[in-house]
Motif scaffolding. Structure first.
Motif, mmCIF file in Angstrom:
data_model
loop_
_atom_site.group_PDB
_atom_site.id
_atom_site.type_symbol
_atom_site.label_atom_id
_atom_site.label_comp_id
_atom_site.label_asym_id
_atom_site.label_seq_id
_atom_site.Cartn_x
_atom_site.Cartn_y
_atom_site.Cartn_z
ATOM 1 N N SER A 370 41.135 14.273 20.533
ATOM 2 C CA SER A 370 40.865 13.978 19.129
ATOM 3 C C SER A 370 41.486 15.041 18.235
ATOM 4 N N GLY A 376 34.429 13.224 15.024
ATOM 5 C CA GLY A 376 34.108 12.358 16.149
ATOM 6 C C GLY A 376 32.713 12.606 16.677
ATOM 7 N N ASN A 408 39.019 8.507 15.580
ATOM 8 C CA ASN A 408 37.924 8.701 16.541
ATOM 9 C C ASN A 408 37.200 7.436 16.968
ATOM 10 N N MET A 411 36.568 7.502 20.650
ATOM 11 C CA MET A 411 35.453 8.345 21.092
ATOM 12 C C MET A 411 34.150 7.564 21.071
#
Length: 735
Positions: A370, A376, A408, A411
């Motif tokens: 990231s 995130g 993100n 994620m």
């Protein structure tokens, strides 16, 4: 993203003795020695560790996306520590902005945010070592100096490595970082020297460094199916056949975080014992998709038609007004009006989106490539309903970000999938089609520009009606235009306005956000204005810049220094032997053209000259590029700096010439691989990119982005020079 970490003696630098033999200097906001990991010399949340053999380990705190930050930030610490760079080892820290301050790869902000803080960390560590050595030897600390990782007492000739004083130094109070003494630039031994990337040997050897390389015991793999129509959601799902397949562990419904409204599920992930099994099983999911509730014909063709109609009307929103532009244009000696446009773009990172997650006992561990891990963490904690403190984030090297990995979504997706398979690591991996068809795209844009000139060829007025995407009078992400877009502050009468269209497409920042499009638009248009004024573009810019002075900064952004702008313009013209004046278009050697572009973005001033050849009246080949840039008083790592500029130029050439664009039909992207969204091939790169830096008195600024924008208009202007044809749409095409 641009905020510097707060520094103070107690908060920024905490000293902890690990195992009695290693001195660790841990940085940033409040941190107790007990939280550092006593007895664990390999702990990653330390900026500096000194081992018994005098090897020095320095923590690199920011995400590495190829910009060289994993080498550059430790160089700052090592310089002020007065370390021997040959003895330095680099470790990537965990993502923890509470300990390290901002950890972001974006906006070319790493250098300005960390230039002083990282140097102060090194200087404080050096001061503590000197204080410990003075006590050990019973001398005044003022009589001691350091040299490449050694303490030296000139009077007695004594000399000992830093490691000899680690234990004593660990018990000393941390100095006030505001008062530590920093080196003068003339004394730098590491800063300003060419250092190869610390990861380069491992990359060449093919060692696992990247997020996609993550491999953990008992790991399973996930492939994801996301609504092909932006904003679509799951209408029906029959996954019985997939769940029965050998190797399939789970099927998980989720919200991708990209375009679906109201938190509705718009994605299905298949988890299996291998990614191949998961990807093949994904094809067998029986899914019907509901189209988004938002009305409208979301397609490239309809966007273009709507934009053309809107450009003919007045802007719905004012961005910037100065003077009476309408009156100034009415009184102008000559008026130039043209339209420019550019398409949606994907990021097309070589490493597709991926993330590995393990959820157990209410806690989450992520291996996340990231660019903005703190953001995130926040998004993932919200999606899972857990505290941000319950999330540990590792930062593997990133195989290309360009802004895509600021978003993100991957994620959150990985975390949601892992929560459905608790206790086992789950690696989510996009394939290339996933990556291109489910991106957060650089928005398309359309401009109608008008400039007025007086009898002497000076710009008296400029207007721009900018049409892009947004809603409720606000632009979509990355669809912004600066109200001070050059040359707004330098022209007596200005009106910039905008109109926003709705879209279901997710948008995001692409390397040199907004600048990559605005430079093409404004520098291409100003080249046309220069022709009407009877001069070339560098001369028009010099006239417009006027005397050296600093203009007030916008609400967000850096102040503009006309003197620094002029110096890079002059430097590149000298370097490229730009002769000035305006030759008749096409008057050069058959098929040869030369173009110029300048832009100020991300606090960097860059001017570029491009030589091109037009082959068979159609193909545009960039032969050579000259670049002059001002990024402040110090280029920290010249080797990496040149590479950053060259990479930026190649990215810009790709946007201009490779045929990159995302087309939308019935609300879905049609491109899905490098065959229809091409990267620049080696034969499309110039034979040389000549880079020179123009130093100034300003503090150092970043290099990841500001060299990209000028090359795009320079190519377009060179095409006009070679052929007499003005190309006002990206990608550039003669046939």
């Amino acid at each position: 993203m641009s905020a510097a970490a707060h520094l103070d003696r107690r908060g920024f630098l905490t000293v902890s003795l690990l195992g009695g033999t290693v001195l660790a200097f841990d940085a940033c906001v409040p941190l107790s020695a007990q939280g550092v990991g006593a007895g664990a010399p390999g702990v990653l949340n330390a900026f500096v560790r000194i081992a018994p053999d005098n090897a020095i380990t320095i923590g690199a705190k920011n995400p590495e996306i190829g910009q060289g930050i994993r080498t550059m930030l430790p160089m700052l610490i090592a310089e002020e520590l007065d370390a021997d760079w040959a003895q330095v080892r680099i470790e990537q820290t965990l993502a923890n902005d509470a300990l390290y301050g901002p950890q972001v790869a974006g906006g070319s902000r790493a250098t300005p945010v960390n230039w002083l803080p990282m140097r102060r960390v090194g200087a404080a560590a050096r001061q503590m070592i000197l204080t410990a050595a003075a006590a050990e030897w019973g001398v005044d600390v003022a009589t001691l100096t350091t040299e490449r990782g050694y303490v030296v007492a000139a009077a007695s000739g004594r000399r000992a490595p830093y490691a000899a004083f680690a234990a004593r130094a660990a018990g000393l109070p941390a100095p006030d970082l505001a008062t530590v003494t920093l080196k003068a630039a003339k004394d730098f031994r590491i800063i300003g020297t060419a250092q190869p990337g610390v990861d380069t040997p491992a990359i060449v050897a093919g060692k696992p460094l990247f997020g996609i390389d993550t491999d953990l015991p008992d790991m399973v793999h996930a492939a994801i199916a996301i609504s092909p129509v932006f904003g679509g959601t799951i209408k029906t799902l029959d996954d019985a056949a997939v769940r029965a397949m050998p190797g399939v562990v789970a099927v998980v419904r989720l919200n991708s975080g990209l375009a679906a409204a109201g938190g509705a599920d718009d994605a299905v992930a298949v988890v299996a014992d291998s990614w191949w099994t998961a990807a093949q099983a994904r094809r067998k999911l029986a899914i019907t998709w509901a189209r988004p509730a938002a009305g409208g014909d979301h397609a490239t063709a309809s966007y273009e038609r709507t934009a053309a109609t809107l450009l003919d009307a007045a802007p719905r929103h004012d961005l910037y007004r100065s003077g009476d532009a309408a009156a100034a244009l009415k009184d102008a000696h000559r008026v130039v009006t043209e339209r420019y446009d550019y398409p949606f773009l994907a990021h097309a990172t070589l490493e597709p989106q991926n993330c590995t997650a393990r959820f157990a006992d209410g806690k989450l561990e992520l291996w996340a490539p990231s660019q903005a891990p703190a953001a995130g963490r926040k998004a993932t904690a919200k999606a899972l309903g857990i505290a941000p403190e319950a999330i540990t984030i590792h930062m593997p090297r990133i195989g290309g970000g360009f802004g895509r990995r600021l978003m993100n979504d991957y994620m959150v997706q990985a975390a949601l999938i892992a929560k459905a398979v608790p206790g086992r690591p789950v690696k989510l991996l996009y394939d290339r089609a996933d990556d291109i068809r489910h991106d957060c795209y650089r928005p398309a844009g359309w401009h109608r520009l008008t400039a007025g000139l007086d009898a002497n060829g000076a710009i008296t007025a400029i207007t721009d009606h900018f049409v892009s995407f947004g809603q409720d009078g606000e632009p979509a992400i990355a669809a912004e235009m600066s109200p001070f877009e050059f040359p707004a502050q330098l022209v007596p009468a200005v009106h910039y306005g905008a109109t926003y269209m709705p879209t279901t497409m997710p948008t995001g920042w692409l390397r040199a956000p907004t600048s990559n499009a605005m430079a093409f638009t404004f520098q291409g248009f100003l080249d046309e204005v220069a022709l009407a004024a009877g001069c070339d573009l560098p001369d028009l810019l010099r006239r417009t810049l006027g005397a050296p002075r600093t203009l007030p900064p916008p609400e967000r952004g850096a102040a503009f220094d006309t003197g620094r702008a002029r110096r890079v313009i002059d430097a590149v013209c000298t370097r490229a032997s730009w002769t000035g004046g305006r030759a008749r278009p096409g008057a050069r050697t058959a098929g040869k053209g030369r173009g110029f572009g300048f832009y100020f973005s991300h606090a960097g001033y860059f001017a570029e000259v491009v030589d091109i050849t037009v082959v068979d009246g159609a193909a545009i080949q960039v032969d050579k590029v000259w670049v002059a840039g001002d990024v402040g008083s110090q280029v920290i790592n010249p080797l990496n700096a040149v590479h950053q500029v060259q990479g930026s130029v190649i990215d810009g050439i790709a946007q201009a010439l490779a045929g990159q664009k995302i087309e939308v039909v019935a609300g879905a992207a049609t491109q899905e691989n490098f065959g229809d969204f091409p990267l620049l091939r080696i034969d499309g790169a110039p034979r040389a990119i000549d880079v020179t830096f123009v130093p100034s008195d300003a503090a150092p600024t970043g290099l990841g982005e500001p060299a990209l924008p000028p090359v795009i208009p320079a190519i377009a202007n060179a095409v006009f020079d070679a052929t007499g044809r003005r190309l006002r749409s990206l990608p550039l095409r003669l046939a």
